[in-house]
Design an enzyme around this catalytic site. Structure first.
Site, PDB file in Angstrom:
ATOM      1  CE  LYS A  54      -3.672  -2.634   2.146  1.00  0.00           C
ATOM      2  NZ  LYS A  54      -4.210  -3.183   3.399  1.00  0.00           N
ATOM      3  CD  GLN A  98      -3.189  -4.746   6.704  1.00  0.00           C
ATOM      4  OE1 GLN A  98      -3.032  -3.776   5.974  1.00  0.00           O
ATOM      5  NE2 GLN A  98      -3.874  -5.816   6.316  1.00  0.00           N
ATOM      6  CG  ASP A 121      -9.194  -0.231   4.653  1.00  0.00           C
ATOM      7  OD1 ASP A 121      -9.282  -0.496   3.441  1.00  0.00           O
ATOM      8  OD2 ASP A 121      -8.791  -1.052   5.495  1.00  0.00           O
TER       9      ASP A 121
END
Ligand code: NAP
Length: 287
Positions: A54, A98, A121
């Site tokens: 990413k 994450q 996200d």
């Protein structure tokens, strides 16, 4: 046997990034560089690879990225504090925590600490609710990538029967809502579903989000079904048994090179949109 249409995630991702480049360039003329901060708690090797991918994608497209590594022993409270600081940092446009975090941490509480305008996200409860109600929020990246893939190839959703295998908060549930909002008839299946093969047999669209390598077999599919494999298992293996599914599908995503690259493009897009939104606010406040 007719060959299925191969849905090329690299091509779709390239096209999205091409569109983003122009926006990034014009933002930089205003002195704004879209910035994504990723937080990784613990030392899961796959998670390390994901955050590295990413960060690299950000840099390649001219965005800024920062990676925060926290030790496995981090408490929920400490993680919440880190997120709070990032929420308050004007230079940060997107925050990605994450998944998964170590099991002693309350992941839901941590996700929900992320400010909605920085939730690039799409993991907050607020973001999920907004997506479900078609309100303004950044969509969860992998579900958004699945929808993007369908749209890029102009494949039909309305009126089709979609069977989603998996109901996780970051994948199965949001993609089911997105398909429903586009007028598909959606069946959501999970680990307690009985006769899954017979349910999948009725599907025009199959989304595999199970986390089990080669789980969906070609003989489960209706001939000509659209197969979207979100799975990413050890050894670059999807949740569908690609070879048998290929023979039965009308269109199919490969693994790797399918949903994965588009997911990263969605993350970049959400972050650029968040930076753009910030620039608009700055202009409004100026007047
Ligand atoms: P997850 O949180 O482990 O959820 C898996 C889901 O599959 C659960 O809802 C589970 O049901 C269901 N399931 C398990 N066994 C099943 C069975 N025998 N029959 C039907 N359903 C079953 O996984 P996830 O985070 O959603 O990820 C799913 C896959 O997508 C993984 O391969 C992951 O690596 C991949 N992924 C890819 C990307 C990308 O960028 N391409 C991003 C995220 C995830 P229960 O709810 O009943 O437990």
């Amino acid at each position: 046997m007719k060959e299925p249409l191969l849905l090329d995630g690299k091509e779709v991702s390239k096209s999205i990034k091409g569109q983003l480049k122009g926006t990034i360039d014009s933002l930089s003329k205003e002195g704004i560089v879209p910035k994504l901060v990723t937080i990784l708690v613990g030392d899961n090797p796959s998670s390390h690879t994901y955050v590295q991918m990413k960060a690299n994608a950000c840099v390649r497209i001219g965005m800024d990225s920062k990676r925060i590594f926290l030790p496995t022993e981090t408490t929920t409270e400490e993680l919440l504090q880190t997120i709070k600081q990032l929420n308050e940092d004007e230079t940060v446009h997107g925050i990605l925590l994450q998944h998964p975090v170590p099991s002693h941490i309350d992941e839901r509480q941590a996700f929900d600490m992320i400010a909605l305008e920085k939730d690039v996200d799409g993991v907050t409860s607020h973001g999920f609710g907004s997506t479900a109600f078609q309100l303004n929020a950044y969509p969860c990246c992998t579900p958004a990538a699945i929808m993007e893939m369908i749209d890029y190839y102009n494949l039909e959703i309305e009126g089709k029967h979609a069977v989603v295998i998996g109901r996780s908060p970051i994948l199965g549930k949001p993609v089911s809502m997105m398909l429903l909002n586009r007028n598909a008839t959606v069946t959501i299946s999970h680990s307690r579903t009985e006769n899954l093969d017979q349910i999948v047999k009725q599907a025009d669209i199959v989304v595999a989000a199970v986390g089990k390598p080669k789980f969906v077999k070609g003989e489960w599919l209706k001939e000509g079904a659209l197969v979207l494999d979100a799975g990413y298992n050890k050894g670059n293996i999807g949740d569908c048994d690609y070879d048998t599914c290929y023979n039965q599908a009308g269109a199919i995503t490969p693994v790797p090179g399918g949903i994965g690259p588009v997911t990263i493009a969605m993350l970049l897009r959400n972050t650029v949109l968040a930076a753009q939104q910030k620039a608009v606010q700055r202009t409004v406040n100026h007047f």
